[in-house]
Scaffold this active site. Sequence first.
Site, PDB file in Angstrom:
ATOM      1  N   GLN A  36      81.074  62.217  20.617  1.00  0.00           N
ATOM      2  CA  GLN A  36      82.075  62.182  19.550  1.00  0.00           C
ATOM      3  C   GLN A  36      83.440  61.803  20.122  1.00  0.00           C
ATOM      4  O   GLN A  36      84.216  62.662  20.538  1.00  0.00           O
ATOM      5  CB  GLN A  36      82.146  63.533  18.835  1.00  0.00           C
ATOM      6  CG  GLN A  36      83.024  63.474  17.615  1.00  0.00           C
ATOM      7  CD  GLN A  36      82.991  64.756  16.819  1.00  0.00           C
ATOM      8  OE1 GLN A  36      82.205  65.650  17.049  1.00  0.00           O
ATOM      9  NE2 GLN A  36      83.882  64.842  15.858  1.00  0.00           N
ATOM     10  N   PHE A  37      83.745  60.509  20.110  1.00  0.00           N
ATOM     11  CA  PHE A  37      84.997  60.024  20.686  1.00  0.00           C
ATOM     12  C   PHE A  37      86.222  60.549  19.945  1.00  0.00           C
ATOM     13  O   PHE A  37      87.311  60.630  20.506  1.00  0.00           O
ATOM     14  CB  PHE A  37      85.021  58.493  20.748  1.00  0.00           C
ATOM     15  CG  PHE A  37      85.305  57.825  19.436  1.00  0.00           C
ATOM     16  CD1 PHE A  37      86.602  57.481  19.094  1.00  0.00           C
ATOM     17  CD2 PHE A  37      84.284  57.543  18.544  1.00  0.00           C
ATOM     18  CE1 PHE A  37      86.878  56.863  17.886  1.00  0.00           C
ATOM     19  CE2 PHE A  37      84.540  56.934  17.337  1.00  0.00           C
ATOM     20  CZ  PHE A  37      85.844  56.589  17.001  1.00  0.00           C
ATOM     21  N   THR A  38      86.063  60.957  18.690  1.00  0.00           N
ATOM     22  CA  THR A  38      87.214  61.422  17.909  1.00  0.00           C
ATOM     23  C   THR A  38      87.821  62.711  18.459  1.00  0.00           C
ATOM     24  O   THR A  38      88.935  63.077  18.084  1.00  0.00           O
ATOM     25  CB  THR A  38      86.843  61.616  16.423  1.00  0.00           C
ATOM     26  OG1 THR A  38      85.792  62.575  16.331  1.00  0.00           O
ATOM     27  CG2 THR A  38      86.417  60.300  15.794  1.00  0.00           C
TER      28      THR A  38
END
Length: 145
Positions: A78-80
């Site tokens: 999850q890059f966010t």
Amino acid sequence: MRVVIQRVNHAAVRIDGETVGQIPKGLLLLVGLAEGDGEEQVVKAADKIAKMRIFEDEAGKTNLGIKDVGGQILSVSQFTLLADTKRGNRPSFVHAMRPPKSSQLWEEFNQELVKRGLTVETGEFGADMKVELENDGPFTIVLDL
């Protein structure tokens, strides 16, 4: 590297309605990789998570690790998690590691968990995923390395 660790009674990840990863009791890991992260962070995170005592014993104290309770791991990239929200109203993701390097490092992280004797299910890197979980506690920790 930032990992959100959630103690769960069960968790699953679906893509287009199909379950691609599912666990009973264990840990849901939301994994964000930052530019500059490498093997050192991955190894340290895997070691920390494998040894973390966040499950309750008979006395209700958090003295047990994931292996002690026979738990499993569901790892979701999850890059966010690397969002920068300091300026304006639109998050910036300039600090998040870009593919394909981030995909490879996430895979290495998952393999490090397996090397420590853990059962690991995963989502699919870069896919639009639906994550379902029943948080136990709730008990959530943010691990920053």
